[in-house]
Design a protein around this motif. Structure first.
Motif, PDB file in Angstrom:
ATOM      1  N   ALA A  56     -10.684  -6.024 -32.591  1.00 21.58           N
ATOM      2  CA  ALA A  56     -11.635  -5.096 -31.974  1.00 21.58           C
ATOM      3  C   ALA A  56     -12.135  -5.664 -30.657  1.00 21.58           C
ATOM      4  O   ALA A  56     -12.168  -4.976 -29.625  1.00 21.58           O
ATOM      5  N   ARG A  57     -12.490  -6.938 -30.652  1.00 18.85           N
ATOM      6  CA  ARG A  57     -12.993  -7.574 -29.434  1.00 18.85           C
ATOM      7  C   ARG A  57     -11.893  -7.683 -28.376  1.00 18.85           C
ATOM      8  O   ARG A  57     -12.125  -7.436 -27.193  1.00 18.85           O
ATOM      9  N   HIS A  71     -10.337  -0.921 -35.073  1.00 17.28           N
ATOM     10  CA  HIS A  71     -10.370  -2.242 -35.709  1.00 17.28           C
ATOM     11  C   HIS A  71     -11.787  -2.658 -36.086  1.00 17.28           C
ATOM     12  O   HIS A  71     -11.981  -3.346 -37.091  1.00 17.28           O
ATOM     13  N   ALA A  72     -12.782  -2.231 -35.341  1.00 18.02           N
ATOM     14  CA  ALA A  72     -14.172  -2.532 -35.704  1.00 18.02           C
ATOM     15  C   ALA A  72     -14.531  -1.838 -37.017  1.00 18.02           C
ATOM     16  O   ALA A  72     -15.149  -2.440 -37.903  1.00 18.02           O
ATOM     17  N   VAL A  73     -14.134  -0.580 -37.146  1.00 20.30           N
ATOM     18  CA  VAL A  73     -14.383   0.164 -38.391  1.00 20.30           C
ATOM     19  C   VAL A  73     -13.658  -0.508 -39.551  1.00 20.30           C
ATOM     20  O   VAL A  73     -14.219  -0.685 -40.637  1.00 20.30           O
ATOM     21  N   GLU A  74     -12.416  -0.901 -39.327  1.00 23.90           N
ATOM     22  CA  GLU A  74     -11.635  -1.550 -40.380  1.00 23.90           C
ATOM     23  C   GLU A  74     -12.260  -2.888 -40.767  1.00 23.90           C
ATOM     24  O   GLU A  74     -12.291  -3.242 -41.944  1.00 23.90           O
ATOM     25  N   ILE A  84     -19.307 -12.660 -33.928  1.00 26.61           N
ATOM     26  CA  ILE A  84     -19.764 -11.831 -32.807  1.00 26.61           C
ATOM     27  C   ILE A  84     -19.441 -10.352 -33.009  1.00 26.61           C
ATOM     28  O   ILE A  84     -19.485  -9.566 -32.082  1.00 26.61           O
ATOM     29  N   HIS A  85     -19.139  -9.974 -34.247  1.00 29.18           N
ATOM     30  CA  HIS A  85     -18.775  -8.589 -34.551  1.00 29.18           C
ATOM     31  C   HIS A  85     -19.887  -7.603 -34.148  1.00 29.18           C
ATOM     32  O   HIS A  85     -19.605  -6.541 -33.593  1.00 29.18           O
ATOM     33  N   TRP A  89     -19.614  -4.327 -31.594  1.00 30.97           N
ATOM     34  CA  TRP A  89     -20.100  -2.963 -31.834  1.00 30.97           C
ATOM     35  C   TRP A  89     -21.079  -2.520 -30.755  1.00 30.97           C
ATOM     36  O   TRP A  89     -21.035  -1.370 -30.300  1.00 30.97           O
ATOM     37  N   ARG A  90     -21.968  -3.421 -30.347  1.00 31.13           N
ATOM     38  CA  ARG A  90     -22.935  -3.070 -29.294  1.00 31.13           C
ATOM     39  C   ARG A  90     -22.204  -2.665 -28.020  1.00 31.13           C
ATOM     40  O   ARG A  90     -22.527  -1.647 -27.403  1.00 31.13           O
TER      41      ARG A  90
END
Length: 95
Positions: A56-57, A71-74, A84-85, A89-90
């Motif tokens: 995600a990052r 990928h953030a949702v997953e 740093i997840h 998201w931020r």
């Protein structure tokens, strides 16, 4: 725990931190982490959430907001996201 095959066919075995240290950031990070996600749960275990968080990052840094969000949702569906997840998201939400 993860086993990652990097483009030069060298295998790295160890923790997610070891993989990140060797792989670094950028396109290689995406390629290797995508490969890591192909491993079964018996090999990847709790690192699946971290791997999605890393992707995600990486996709966010590469400007691919859609893939970053996927990928953030997953990552949220699995335990132990990357530390740093929340910041990832931020940044997604700010775009």
């Amino acid at each position: 725990r993860a086993v990652a095959a990097v483009p030069d066919q060298v295998l790295f075995r160890g923790t997610r931190a070891a993989v990140l240290t060797v792989v670094g950031r950028g396109p290689e990070e995406i390629e290797v982490t995508e490969q890591v996600l192909t491993l079964g749960d018996d090999q990847l275990g709790d690192d699946r959430g971290v791997s999605h968080s890393i992707l995600a990052r990486a996709y966010l840094d590469a400007g691919d907001l859609d893939r970053a969000r996927v990928h953030a949702v997953e990552s949220d569906r699995h335990p132990h996201p990357w530390p740093i997840h929340a910041d990832t998201w931020r940044r997604i939400d700010e775009r």
